[in-house]
Design a protein around this motif. Structure first.
Motif, PDB file in Angstrom:
ATOM      1  N   MET B   1       0.834  -1.214   0.000  1.00 14.37           N
ATOM      2  CA  MET B   1       0.000   0.000   0.000  1.00 14.37           C
ATOM      3  C   MET B   1       0.865   1.260   0.000  1.00 14.37           C
ATOM      4  SD  MET B   1      -3.007  -0.116  -0.577  1.00 14.37           S
ATOM      5  CE  MET B   1      -4.046   1.301  -0.716  1.00 14.37           C
ATOM      6  N   ARG B   2       1.944   1.211   0.786  1.00 19.44           N
ATOM      7  CA  ARG B   2       2.852   2.361   0.857  1.00 19.44           C
ATOM      8  C   ARG B   2       3.470   2.648  -0.497  1.00 19.44           C
ATOM      9  NH1 ARG B   2       7.205   3.932   5.186  1.00 19.44           N
ATOM     10  NH2 ARG B   2       8.476   3.767   3.337  1.00 19.44           N
ATOM     11  N   THR B   3       3.782   1.578  -1.214  1.00 22.88           N
ATOM     12  CA  THR B   3       4.374   1.735  -2.541  1.00 22.88           C
ATOM     13  C   THR B   3       3.409   2.460  -3.473  1.00 22.88           C
ATOM     14  OG1 THR B   3       5.488  -0.360  -2.199  1.00 22.88           O
ATOM     15  CG2 THR B   3       5.389   0.466  -4.450  1.00 22.88           C
ATOM     16  N   ALA B   4       2.181   1.950  -3.518  1.00 21.77           N
ATOM     17  CA  ALA B   4       1.173   2.553  -4.393  1.00 21.77           C
ATOM     18  C   ALA B   4       0.974   4.013  -4.001  1.00 21.77           C
ATOM     19  CB  ALA B   4      -0.142   1.789  -4.278  1.00 21.77           C
ATOM     20  N   PHE B   5       0.966   4.267  -2.708  1.00 21.98           N
ATOM     21  CA  PHE B   5       0.737   5.624  -2.242  1.00 21.98           C
ATOM     22  C   PHE B   5       1.890   6.548  -2.648  1.00 21.98           C
ATOM     23  CE2 PHE B   5       0.867   8.998   0.947  1.00 21.98           C
ATOM     24  CZ  PHE B   5      -0.405   9.528   0.750  1.00 21.98           C
ATOM     25  N   SER B   6       3.124   6.039  -2.596  1.00 30.37           N
ATOM     26  CA  SER B   6       4.273   6.863  -2.998  1.00 30.37           C
ATOM     27  C   SER B   6       4.189   7.231  -4.472  1.00 30.37           C
ATOM     28  CB  SER B   6       5.588   6.114  -2.758  1.00 30.37           C
ATOM     29  OG  SER B   6       5.745   5.866  -1.390  1.00 30.37           O
ATOM     30  N   ILE B   7       3.760   6.274  -5.286  1.00 31.15           N
ATOM     31  CA  ILE B   7       3.622   6.549  -6.722  1.00 31.15           C
ATOM     32  C   ILE B   7       2.528   7.583  -6.952  1.00 31.15           C
ATOM     33  CG2 ILE B   7       2.980   5.556  -8.953  1.00 31.15           C
ATOM     34  CD1 ILE B   7       4.252   2.941  -7.994  1.00 31.15           C
ATOM     35  N   LEU B   8       1.419   7.384  -6.251  1.00 27.36           N
ATOM     36  CA  LEU B   8       0.299   8.322  -6.368  1.00 27.36           C
ATOM     37  C   LEU B   8       0.743   9.738  -5.985  1.00 27.36           C
ATOM     38  CD1 LEU B   8      -2.763   8.962  -6.615  1.00 27.36           C
ATOM     39  CD2 LEU B   8      -2.995   8.296  -4.227  1.00 27.36           C
ATOM     40  N   LEU B  99      -4.527   4.663  -9.544  1.00 26.66           N
ATOM     41  CA  LEU B  99      -5.115   5.683  -8.679  1.00 26.66           C
ATOM     42  C   LEU B  99      -4.823   7.087  -9.186  1.00 26.66           C
ATOM     43  CD1 LEU B  99      -4.515   4.279  -5.070  1.00 26.66           C
ATOM     44  CD2 LEU B  99      -6.695   4.538  -6.274  1.00 26.66           C
ATOM     45  N   SER B 100      -3.577   7.326  -9.599  1.00 24.28           N
ATOM     46  CA  SER B 100      -3.245   8.689 -10.013  1.00 24.28           C
ATOM     47  C   SER B 100      -3.974   9.047 -11.299  1.00 24.28           C
ATOM     48  CB  SER B 100      -1.733   8.872 -10.144  1.00 24.28           C
ATOM     49  OG  SER B 100      -1.251   8.291 -11.319  1.00 24.28           O
ATOM     50  N   VAL B 101      -4.019   8.127 -12.237  1.00 22.73           N
ATOM     51  CA  VAL B 101      -4.722   8.390 -13.498  1.00 22.73           C
ATOM     52  C   VAL B 101      -6.210   8.623 -13.233  1.00 22.73           C
ATOM     53  CG1 VAL B 101      -5.461   7.299 -15.631  1.00 22.73           C
ATOM     54  CG2 VAL B 101      -3.083   7.184 -14.972  1.00 22.73           C
TER      55      VAL B 101
END
Ligand code: ATP
Ligand code: MG
Lengths: 238, 223
Positions: B1-8, B99-101
């Motif tokens: 989750m932290r990884t995805a959040f960092s990318i976001l 998420l970002s897209v």
């Protein structure tokens, strides 16, 4: 005996009809510094890509620290510096490092960032966007990014390109200190003298194979140059 | 989750800094509305018929732009390759990019919707709140598939671009259903018995696309 940092057995790689590597056998012990020499197109970059796991060999086996290069633990131990910067122009130097630090789960990130920024002498530019950096500064930040997570295996693909004399000196010092920390380092370069300063062992790739595997102390860089590089230089000039 | 959040976090930070995507998407959609509004002299009744379709045309083309931009940034300096080198789960990278897209596209949709209302002189009604789940479901369907297809298109060499071209039609049922649903809401009449089952169907496709893409992303990153 300890497991080798790197063990390649009969590794071949071809891209369709183009042969890039043929039956490469190579063993590198932890803490060794190996220079990979060879002409343009000899397969140096391909070899590093196979070691880092971004490219799969067509045949043969690759092991890092006794396991598959794609393993999570191996990825965490690995750093790659190539002509691709792996940086985001629209982020500041600091933001780039923070992002990488999180992706590598670096402990005590703030302190590590301070240290590496200092090591590559970019502390004063940390709040600037990377897009506004000069080529050499970007390259230095690439180096900072690569050592941020204290990797035990460094793969460097012609890291001196684009650096000025001072930055080359800085990178040499940095690599020496990485070596003292016991890191295993593989470096491709066309600069035999730098290779001699840094590494104890070298291999020469020629015709997709390892033509020579020897110790730097036992060779004269000029002889290697004459033997493996000069015909091409001449051909290029004419 | 932290990884995805960092990318976001990284993506949103870059987007807010340049505002490139959102701005371009917004202007682009405006253009679509203007062109369709002034070049076709049709009755208001016909206009209302095609308005839902136009809205989604604007959404999808802008979404394509957003996706391209998001992955062009990753490609620029070999960052997608560096992602393949990171000791993180491919699924997490997918989640972060998805998420970002999605967030950027939803923000843009939120900004363009009032313009749409004004252009087509639509009556505001309480029923319009039903568009929120419709747009959400349609957008997620588009971005969940779009994220993985853009990664394929960016990462692989020529021959596999064909693959992404072939796969794009997968997203069309979602778009068609979203247009239908939007039409039902904007039509102003009673929301018929078909509305909710159809909405659920779109949501179900979202879940399927997302799950498959999440699991496949590791393979995409490999050469
Ligand atoms: N992705 C690829 N597709 C097709 N051929 C490739 C690819 N990558 C490398 N090659 C070919 O493999 C051979 C080895 O290339 P490689 O990049 O490893 O050489 P190199 O030793 O790193 O050269 P240089 O000194 O120019 O960096 C070349 O003939 C090259 O054309
Ligand atoms: Mg190379």
């Amino acid at each position: 005996m300890a497991v080798p940092a790197l063990h390649l057995e009969k590794v071949s790689k071809d891209f369709g009809r183009i042969i890039a590597l043929r039956n490469i056998d190579l063993k590198v012990e932890p803490g060794e510094f190996l220079s990979i020499l060879g002409r343009n197109g000899a397969g140096k970059t391909t070899l590093l890509n196979i070691i880092s796991g971004v490219s799969r060999p067509s045949s043969g086996s690759v092991q890092l620290f006794g396991t598959d290069p794609g393993d999570r633990e191996n990825k965490a131990k690995l750093a790659v510096i190539s002509h691709e910067m792996f940086l985001y122009g629209n982020l500041t130097a600091l933001e780039n490092l923070e992002y990488y630090g999180r992706m590598y789960s670096v402990n005590d990130l703030e302190q590590r960032i301070k240290t590496v920024l200092h090591e590559v002498e970019l502390t004063h530019r940390r709040f600037d966007l990377v897009a506004a950096f000069s080529r050499g500064m970007t390259q230095r930040l690439t180096i900072a990014r690569a050592i941020l997570h204290q990797p035990s295996l460094l793969l460097l693909d012609e890291p001196f390109t684009g650096l000025d004399q001072q930055a080359i000196g800085m990178l040499i010092d940095l690599l020496k200190s990485q070596k003292e920390l016991g890191r295993t380092i593989l470096l491709t370069t066309h600069d035999l003298h730098t290779a001699k300063v840094l590494s104890e062992r070298y291999i020469i790739l020629e015709k997709h194979q390892i033509m020579q595997d020897g110790l730097m102390t036992e060779t004269n860089p000029d002889e290697i140059r004459k033997k493996y590089f000069s015909p091409l230089e001449k051909a290029e000039m004419s | 989750m932290r990884t995805a959040f960092s990318i976001l976090q990284k993506d949103l930070r870059m987007e807010f800094r340049s505002k490139e995507s959102i701005l371009a998407m917004w202007i682009f959609s405006l253009l679509i509305f203007v062109i369709f509004n002034f070049t076709f002299e049709v009755s208001r009744l016909v206009m209302l018929e095609i308005a839902p379709g136009l809205l989604w045309v604007a959404f999808i083309f802008s979404g394509m732009f957003g996706l391209n931009h998001s992955f062009a940034v990753e490609k620029e300096d070999g960052n997608l390759r560096s992602m393949a080198l990171m000791p993180v789960d491919g699924g997490q990278i997918y989640l972060g990019k998805f998420l970002s897209v999605t967030i950027i596209m939803l923000m843009f949709e939120f900004l363009i919707f009032p313009i749409f209302i004004i252009f087509y002189d639509l009556q505001l009604s309480f029923q319009m709140f039903l568009l929120i789940p419709v747009i959400l479901a349609g957008t997620i369907g588009f971005t969940s598939l779009g994220t993985i297809l853009s990664a394929v298109a960016v990462h692989t060499r020529n021959q596999q671009i064909l693959l992404s071209l072939l796969l794009w039609p997968l997203v069309s049922p979602i778009i068609i259903w979203s247009v239908n649903l939007t039409g039902m809401v904007l039509g102003g009449g009673e929301i018929g018995a078909v509305f909710f089952p159809l909405l659920i169907r779109v949501a179900a496709f979202d879940v399927i696309f997302f799950t498959i893409a999440y699991m496949l992303f590791d393979f995409i990153l490999e050469d």
